[in-house]
Scaffold this motif. Sequence first.
Motif, mmCIF file in Angstrom:
data_model
loop_
_atom_site.group_PDB
_atom_site.id
_atom_site.type_symbol
_atom_site.label_atom_id
_atom_site.label_comp_id
_atom_site.label_asym_id
_atom_site.label_seq_id
_atom_site.Cartn_x
_atom_site.Cartn_y
_atom_site.Cartn_z
ATOM 1 N N ARG A 28 0.828 -1.214 0.000
ATOM 2 C CA ARG A 28 0.000 0.000 0.000
ATOM 3 C C ARG A 28 0.860 1.261 0.000
ATOM 4 O O ARG A 28 0.596 2.191 -0.761
ATOM 5 N N CYS A 55 -6.755 4.966 7.611
ATOM 6 C CA CYS A 55 -5.641 5.805 7.144
ATOM 7 C C CYS A 55 -5.497 7.092 7.961
ATOM 8 O O CYS A 55 -4.393 7.599 8.114
ATOM 9 N N ALA A 72 -6.189 1.832 -1.505
ATOM 10 C CA ALA A 72 -5.633 1.067 -0.376
ATOM 11 C C ALA A 72 -6.349 -0.277 -0.175
ATOM 12 O O ALA A 72 -5.698 -1.310 -0.024
#
Length: 359
Positions: free
Chosen positions: A150, A200, A217
């Motif tokens: 990621r 996140c 992601a």
Amino acid sequence: MVAQARAKDLLDWYDRHRRRLPWRALPGEISDPYALWLSEVMLQQTTVTAVIPYFENFLSRWPTVQALASAHLDDVLTQWAGLGYYARARNLHACARVISETLEGSFPDDEEALIRLPGIGSYTAAAIVAIAFDHRAVVVDGNVERVMARLHAVEDPLPQSKPRLKKLADVLTPAKRPGDYAQAVMDLGATVCTPKSPSCVLCPWQKPCAARRLGVAETLPRKLPKKAKPNRKGVCLWLTRPDGAILLRRRPEKGLLGGMMEVPSTPWGDQEWRRQDAHPHAPVTVAPSKWTSLPGLIAHTFTHFHLELHVEAASVTVRRAEAAAEKPDHYWVHLDAMGEHPLPSLMRKVVKHVVKVGY
Ligand code: SF4
């Protein structure tokens, strides 16, 4: 300009958010290589929540590698029962013996020496070196692969992308505090950069993260589609002695559930078994009219296949029971003593099923 991911940012986050785990040293303490190794072997293919009671039980029974080496393998397998992948338990015991008998009870502190020990692969070796000895080592498990994929928006699917992800992990691994760093990435993957819905906004690497910036992601790491698991079928042959004991046998050392105990069964194949074809697989000859077909099925999923077991049950005479007991690796066991034998989860399900349907 896009920010660069820095180990320091992750370590600062780790100092505030580290998980407390029973095998993990507190800040300023030194990790016990034995406890760490035990936890790492248990954690392969298994969750932290499932492992904690097993880890605590093992450590209280066998507090040192020497104690584990002196244990009987059957006791180790019995205490491991339910964790699955039983080759790990056999290797654990073999490894404890090698360390105890040839290395004076000390774990080596370099990856090459560790990999030569039974059951220690490259991931576990790197984890021991980094966490227990605080030497620099590139520790890459599924969590680390996900975070690296990621962070750098790696679109190639696993497993082909593994070498690239390892290189990316290597670049970020610091020379200072490599043990804390290894645990920090694991914690990030387990609590923030989770497989589904990564958080996140809580991530110390949100600025440099390419997948977050691109909005991909959740789709990373990409994986090749899994092959459908085949379905296999078998028949368990539940034999009881006049005093109620049940016939168990030990599986061969090599192969699936190696060395564990089982209710005897037919081979597990693709086709449905006819009763008359299943009965001759019993370790004791029983007249066809003496068998009872129990209702219901026991379903279980292994890594590579689904299994459905049906149960045929019969009582045998004392003479036949004595003959069965003379066969190698066959034992008559009472229901209340089943817990003293290494029965894998599948066989515990079989026992529960038979008790439930009331044979
Ligand atoms: Fe994972 Fe999001 Fe952090 Fe990127 S920003 S590493 S996707 S949690």
